[in-house]
Design an enzyme around this catalytic site. Structure first.
Site, PDB file in Angstrom:
ATOM      1  N   THR A 174      -8.423   9.555  -1.643  1.00  0.00           N
ATOM      2  CA  THR A 174      -9.840   9.707  -2.011  1.00  0.00           C
ATOM      3  C   THR A 174     -10.544  10.617  -0.999  1.00  0.00           C
ATOM      4  O   THR A 174     -10.071  10.806   0.126  1.00  0.00           O
ATOM      5  CB  THR A 174     -10.567   8.337  -2.027  1.00  0.00           C
ATOM      6  OG1 THR A 174     -10.596   7.822  -0.701  1.00  0.00           O
ATOM      7  CG2 THR A 174      -9.869   7.336  -2.948  1.00  0.00           C
TER       8      THR A 174
ATOM      9  N   GLY B  51       6.089   7.524  -6.762  1.00  0.00           N
ATOM     10  CA  GLY B  51       5.848   6.075  -6.770  1.00  0.00           C
ATOM     11  C   GLY B  51       5.335   5.593  -5.435  1.00  0.00           C
ATOM     12  O   GLY B  51       6.090   5.027  -4.637  1.00  0.00           O
ATOM     13  N   TYR B  52       4.074   5.833  -5.172  1.00  0.00           N
ATOM     14  CA  TYR B  52       3.444   5.367  -3.923  1.00  0.00           C
ATOM     15  C   TYR B  52       2.511   4.181  -4.203  1.00  0.00           C
ATOM     16  O   TYR B  52       2.715   3.095  -3.721  1.00  0.00           O
ATOM     17  CB  TYR B  52       2.609   6.492  -3.287  1.00  0.00           C
ATOM     18  CG  TYR B  52       3.354   7.490  -2.425  1.00  0.00           C
ATOM     19  CD1 TYR B  52       4.702   7.749  -2.603  1.00  0.00           C
ATOM     20  CD2 TYR B  52       2.686   8.196  -1.436  1.00  0.00           C
ATOM     21  CE1 TYR B  52       5.360   8.681  -1.804  1.00  0.00           C
ATOM     22  CE2 TYR B  52       3.332   9.126  -0.634  1.00  0.00           C
ATOM     23  CZ  TYR B  52       4.667   9.365  -0.827  1.00  0.00           C
ATOM     24  OH  TYR B  52       5.297  10.292  -0.032  1.00  0.00           O
ATOM     25  N   SER B  53       1.452   4.442  -5.018  1.00  0.00           N
ATOM     26  CA  SER B  53       0.368   3.454  -5.168  1.00  0.00           C
ATOM     27  C   SER B  53       0.834   2.192  -5.881  1.00  0.00           C
ATOM     28  O   SER B  53       1.693   2.237  -6.770  1.00  0.00           O
ATOM     29  CB  SER B  53      -0.780   4.061  -5.997  1.00  0.00           C
ATOM     30  OG  SER B  53      -1.204   5.266  -5.428  1.00  0.00           O
TER      31      SER B  53
ATOM     32  N   SER C 153       1.482   9.471 -12.072  1.00  0.00           N
ATOM     33  CA  SER C 153       1.304  10.609 -12.980  1.00  0.00           C
ATOM     34  C   SER C 153       2.649  11.045 -13.533  1.00  0.00           C
ATOM     35  O   SER C 153       3.606  11.217 -12.772  1.00  0.00           O
ATOM     36  CB  SER C 153       0.677  11.793 -12.244  1.00  0.00           C
ATOM     37  OG  SER C 153      -0.520  11.407 -11.644  1.00  0.00           O
TER      38      SER C 153
ATOM     39  N   GLU D 170     -13.110   9.933   0.662  1.00  0.00           N
ATOM     40  CA  GLU D 170     -13.474   9.166   1.868  1.00  0.00           C
ATOM     41  C   GLU D 170     -12.287   9.131   2.834  1.00  0.00           C
ATOM     42  O   GLU D 170     -12.437   9.342   4.040  1.00  0.00           O
ATOM     43  CB  GLU D 170     -13.868   7.721   1.491  1.00  0.00           C
ATOM     44  CG  GLU D 170     -15.178   7.585   0.726  1.00  0.00           C
ATOM     45  CD  GLU D 170     -15.040   7.952  -0.753  1.00  0.00           C
ATOM     46  OE1 GLU D 170     -13.901   8.070  -1.259  1.00  0.00           O
ATOM     47  OE2 GLU D 170     -16.083   8.144  -1.408  1.00  0.00           O
TER      48      GLU D 170
ATOM     49  N   GLU E  65       1.355  17.818  -0.526  1.00  0.00           N
ATOM     50  CA  GLU E  65       0.602  17.604  -1.770  1.00  0.00           C
ATOM     51  C   GLU E  65      -0.818  18.162  -1.649  1.00  0.00           C
ATOM     52  O   GLU E  65      -1.346  18.778  -2.566  1.00  0.00           O
ATOM     53  CB  GLU E  65       0.551  16.094  -2.074  1.00  0.00           C
ATOM     54  CG  GLU E  65      -0.190  15.747  -3.356  1.00  0.00           C
ATOM     55  CD  GLU E  65      -0.164  14.257  -3.701  1.00  0.00           C
ATOM     56  OE1 GLU E  65       0.306  13.447  -2.869  1.00  0.00           O
ATOM     57  OE2 GLU E  65      -0.620  13.918  -4.800  1.00  0.00           O
TER      58      GLU E  65
HETATM   59  C1  LIG Z   1      -5.552  11.313 -11.595  1.00  0.00           C
HETATM   60  C2  LIG Z   1      -4.812  10.454 -10.622  1.00  0.00           C
HETATM   61  C3  LIG Z   1      -3.459  10.636 -10.457  1.00  0.00           C
HETATM   62  C4  LIG Z   1      -2.746   9.830  -9.573  1.00  0.00           C
HETATM   63  N1  LIG Z   1      -1.388  10.003  -9.481  1.00  0.00           N
HETATM   64  C5  LIG Z   1      -0.682   9.193  -8.652  1.00  0.00           C
HETATM   65  C6  LIG Z   1       0.741   9.319  -8.594  1.00  0.00           C
HETATM   66  O1  LIG Z   1       1.349  10.145  -9.280  1.00  0.00           O
HETATM   67  N2  LIG Z   1       1.417   8.492  -7.783  1.00  0.00           N
HETATM   68  C7  LIG Z   1       0.799   7.565  -6.998  1.00  0.00           C
HETATM   69  O2  LIG Z   1       1.476   6.858  -6.248  1.00  0.00           O
HETATM   70  N3  LIG Z   1      -0.556   7.385  -7.050  1.00  0.00           N
HETATM   71  C8  LIG Z   1      -1.300   8.199  -7.856  1.00  0.00           C
HETATM   72  N4  LIG Z   1      -2.667   8.037  -7.942  1.00  0.00           N
HETATM   73  C9  LIG Z   1      -3.295   6.963  -7.184  1.00  0.00           C
HETATM   74  C10 LIG Z   1      -4.148   7.424  -6.019  1.00  0.00           C
HETATM   75  O3  LIG Z   1      -3.339   7.882  -4.955  1.00  0.00           O
HETATM   76  C11 LIG Z   1      -5.019   6.230  -5.606  1.00  0.00           C
HETATM   77  O4  LIG Z   1      -5.863   5.928  -6.688  1.00  0.00           O
HETATM   78  C12 LIG Z   1      -5.837   6.535  -4.386  1.00  0.00           C
HETATM   79  O5  LIG Z   1      -5.021   6.657  -3.244  1.00  0.00           O
HETATM   80  C13 LIG Z   1      -6.904   5.447  -4.133  1.00  0.00           C
HETATM   81  O6  LIG Z   1      -6.356   4.177  -4.142  1.00  0.00           O
HETATM   82  P1  LIG Z   1      -7.001   3.017  -5.027  1.00  0.00           P
HETATM   83  O7  LIG Z   1      -7.155   3.530  -6.426  1.00  0.00           O
HETATM   84  O8  LIG Z   1      -6.171   1.799  -4.821  1.00  0.00           O
HETATM   85  O9  LIG Z   1      -8.460   2.794  -4.449  1.00  0.00           O
HETATM   86  P2  LIG Z   1      -8.837   1.966  -3.161  1.00  0.00           P
HETATM   87  O10 LIG Z   1      -7.941   2.312  -2.042  1.00  0.00           O
HETATM   88  O11 LIG Z   1      -8.953   0.520  -3.534  1.00  0.00           O
HETATM   89  O12 LIG Z   1     -10.269   2.539  -2.823  1.00  0.00           O
HETATM   90  C14 LIG Z   1     -11.464   2.056  -3.437  1.00  0.00           C
HETATM   91  C15 LIG Z   1     -12.656   2.734  -2.757  1.00  0.00           C
HETATM   92  O13 LIG Z   1     -12.709   2.356  -1.362  1.00  0.00           O
HETATM   93  C16 LIG Z   1     -12.756   3.507  -0.534  1.00  0.00           C
HETATM   94  N5  LIG Z   1     -11.996   3.278   0.695  1.00  0.00           N
HETATM   95  C17 LIG Z   1     -10.793   2.673   0.804  1.00  0.00           C
HETATM   96  N6  LIG Z   1     -10.385   2.672   2.083  1.00  0.00           N
HETATM   97  C18 LIG Z   1     -11.328   3.338   2.789  1.00  0.00           C
HETATM   98  C19 LIG Z   1     -11.470   3.670   4.176  1.00  0.00           C
HETATM   99  N7  LIG Z   1     -10.535   3.344   5.068  1.00  0.00           N
HETATM  100  N8  LIG Z   1     -12.578   4.348   4.554  1.00  0.00           N
HETATM  101  C20 LIG Z   1     -13.540   4.702   3.648  1.00  0.00           C
HETATM  102  N9  LIG Z   1     -13.459   4.384   2.329  1.00  0.00           N
HETATM  103  C21 LIG Z   1     -12.370   3.731   1.905  1.00  0.00           C
HETATM  104  C22 LIG Z   1     -12.082   4.585  -1.369  1.00  0.00           C
HETATM  105  O14 LIG Z   1     -12.475   5.886  -0.935  1.00  0.00           O
HETATM  106  C23 LIG Z   1     -12.553   4.271  -2.771  1.00  0.00           C
HETATM  107  O15 LIG Z   1     -13.833   4.805  -2.989  1.00  0.00           O
HETATM  108  C24 LIG Z   1      -3.412   8.816  -8.816  1.00  0.00           C
HETATM  109  C25 LIG Z   1      -4.788   8.640  -8.981  1.00  0.00           C
HETATM  110  C26 LIG Z   1      -5.484   9.432  -9.872  1.00  0.00           C
HETATM  111  C27 LIG Z   1      -6.939   9.180 -10.032  1.00  0.00           C
END
Ligand SMILES: Cc1cc2nc3c(=O)[nH]c(=O)nc-3n(C[C@H](O)[C@H](O)[C@H](O)COP(=O)(O)OP(=O)(O)OC[C@H]3O[C@@H](n4cnc5c(N)ncnc54)[C@H](O)[C@@H]3O)c2cc1C
Length: 392
Positions: free
Chosen positions: A374, A128-130, A162, A376, A245
């Site tokens: 991501t 439970g992070y995001s 997940s 990035e 991870e």
């Molecule tokens: C299949 C899958 C499983 C997942 N499982 C889990 C889970 O079990 N638990 C959990 O907590 N989370 C989980 N996540 C979430 C995942 O950790 C987040 O989706 C990820 O960290 C990106 O955050 P966001 O979706 O809010 O995108 P955002 O942070 O909003 O990013 C949007 C875009 O902006 C870019 N961006 C943002 N900040 C920067 C920066 N500083 N420099 C350059 N580019 C940047 C990103 O690269 C991306 O392209 C999962 C995601 C996926 C896809």
């Protein structure tokens, strides 16, 4: 680095191979994403039990915590052989993420309560992070944990979790001091997913899978004894967990299998006269993927060399994660190039080649460069911590 096995490693490799030969059910060997979820679940549960009996759910953990006390190299040999046989990974987030954190930062009571249940395969964990507004900028998370007597009371929301729909426990980050600078007001705690006040909603991906969920917390009580480390110091523990991870090395071997699958797909399509592309280009593409698979393997050797020294890989873990994720996406694209217009058929009923596994793969790997940070964000880690470049 010596790439050949020592006699001891070779003997251990034989032991793992014989175990797999004797114990791994054949239907689990060719795990593919198009298997029915239920039969997959039942098979994996049985396999998990077999592995637990052998003490191999968390092979690298110390024996006192229910592991097999394997050295980093033995663990690598073990992972290689399991991945080579395409055995499903059974430890999940318990073994890969929260277990190592508890071993480093947990109290004796927490270790006693949780580690044996991870190594016996009884308990599944989720992360439970995001949150809706906090993904890459995780430290901006808004879910609160307010101390009330012997408990913390949790309010807020998590997203993209997940496996939350199957998990027994969640390790989570929550804000315990809203007045502090954002990284310094976060704590890590363990939440029983059966606690009253948790609502779980499924999120279906574009490939049609139920992988992740969102959860709402309404005054959920978490006993204060479930705090990991010190209050307000959870950010640093949570970041160490991310390094575990991103260090997953089994992917490199998975890539090799996928390349072999693509080679056999091309042969199959050619033989049946259904390959309409340019053969030379397809072969060149496959050769590139094969080379990339080898590079992924070398990166994973680098990660284990660091682990062998007792350190936690950091920017190297980000390299490992990014390279593996991006190769898997390119591989899926190669699969679609081989199929040509047939790649547009989706699902088992559509008559798609290989029951739709290739097009399913193509859609599902899109998320690999988002999950676990991501590409990035991982590049920022490599730039600042690996190359020493200034923050922009
Ligand atoms: C299949 C899958 C499983 C997942 N499982 C889990 C889970 O079990 N638990 C959990 O907590 N989370 C989980 N996540 C979430 C995942 O950790 C987040 O989706 C990820 O960290 C990106 O955050 P966001 O979706 O809010 O995108 P955002 O942070 O909003 O990013 C949007 C875009 O902006 C870019 N961006 C943002 N900040 C920067 C920066 N500083 N420099 C350059 N580019 C940047 C990103 O690269 C991306 O392209 C999962 C995601 C996926 C896809």
């Amino acid at each position: 680095m010596e790439f050949r096995d020592t006699p001891e490693e070779a003997a251990f490799r034989d032991e793992v191979r014989s175990f797999i030969k004797a114990e791994l059910p054949s239907e689990l060997r060719d795990q593919n994403m198009m298997m029915e979820e239920e039969s997959q679940d039942a098979g994996i549960r049985a396999w998990r039990k077999t592995m637990a009996r052998k003490g191999w759910i968390a092979p690298h953990w110390p024996k006192e915590y229910g592991g097999a006390g394997m050295s980093v190299i033995e663990q690598f040999v073990f992972n290689e052989e399991m991945a080579e046989a395409r055995a499903p990974q059974v430890g999940g987030m318990g073994v890969q993420m929260i277990g190592p954190v508890l071993i480093r930062f947990g109290t004796d009571e927490q270790k006693k309560e949780h580690l044996p249940r991870i190594t016996s395969g009884e308990v599944q964990w989720c992360q439970g992070y995001s949150e809706p507004g906090s993904g890459s900028d995780l430290a901006s998370l808004q879910t609160t944990a307010v101390r009330d007597g012997d408990d913390y009371v949790i309010n807020g929301q998590k997203i993209w979790t997940s496996g939350a729909h199957r998990a027994d426990w969640m390790f989570m980050l929550a804000r315990t001091d809203p007045g502090a600078p954002k990284h310094r007001g976060i704590s890590m705690m363990l939440m029983d997913m059966k606690s009253p006040g948790i609502q779980i909603q499924p999120l279906i991906t574009m490939s049609g899978d139920h992988v992740f969920n969102q959860e709402y917390f309404d005054a959920v009580r978490v006993p204060a004894k479930n705090l990991i480390g010190e209050e307000n110091r959870g950010w640093y523990i949570g970041a160490a967990l991310l390094d575990f991870e991103r260090s997953n090395i089994a992917n490199a071997i998975g890539i090799k299998h996928s390349v072999n699958d693509m080679v056999s797909l091309l042969r199959e399509r050619q033989k049946s006269g259904l390959f309409a592309g340019d053969l030379r280009n397809a072969k060149m593409e496959l050769a590139d993927r094969a080379v990339e698979g080898q590079i992924a393997r070398l990166i994973s050797y680098r990660v284990i060399t660091i682990q062998r020294r007792g350190a936690v890989p950091n920017y190297e873990a980000s390299m490992n994660k990014n390279f593996g994720a991006e190769v898997r996406q390119r591989l899926a694209t190669t699969g679609m190039h081989i199929l040509g217009l047939y790649g547009g058929l989706y699902g088992k009923q559509s008559g798609a080649p290989r029951n739709g596994a290739v097009s399913h793969q193509y859609l599902s790997v899109v998320s690999s460069t988002i999950a676990a940070g991501t590409s990035e964000v991982n590049r920022n880690v490599i730039a600042t911590r690996g190359l020493g470049l200034p923050r922009s």
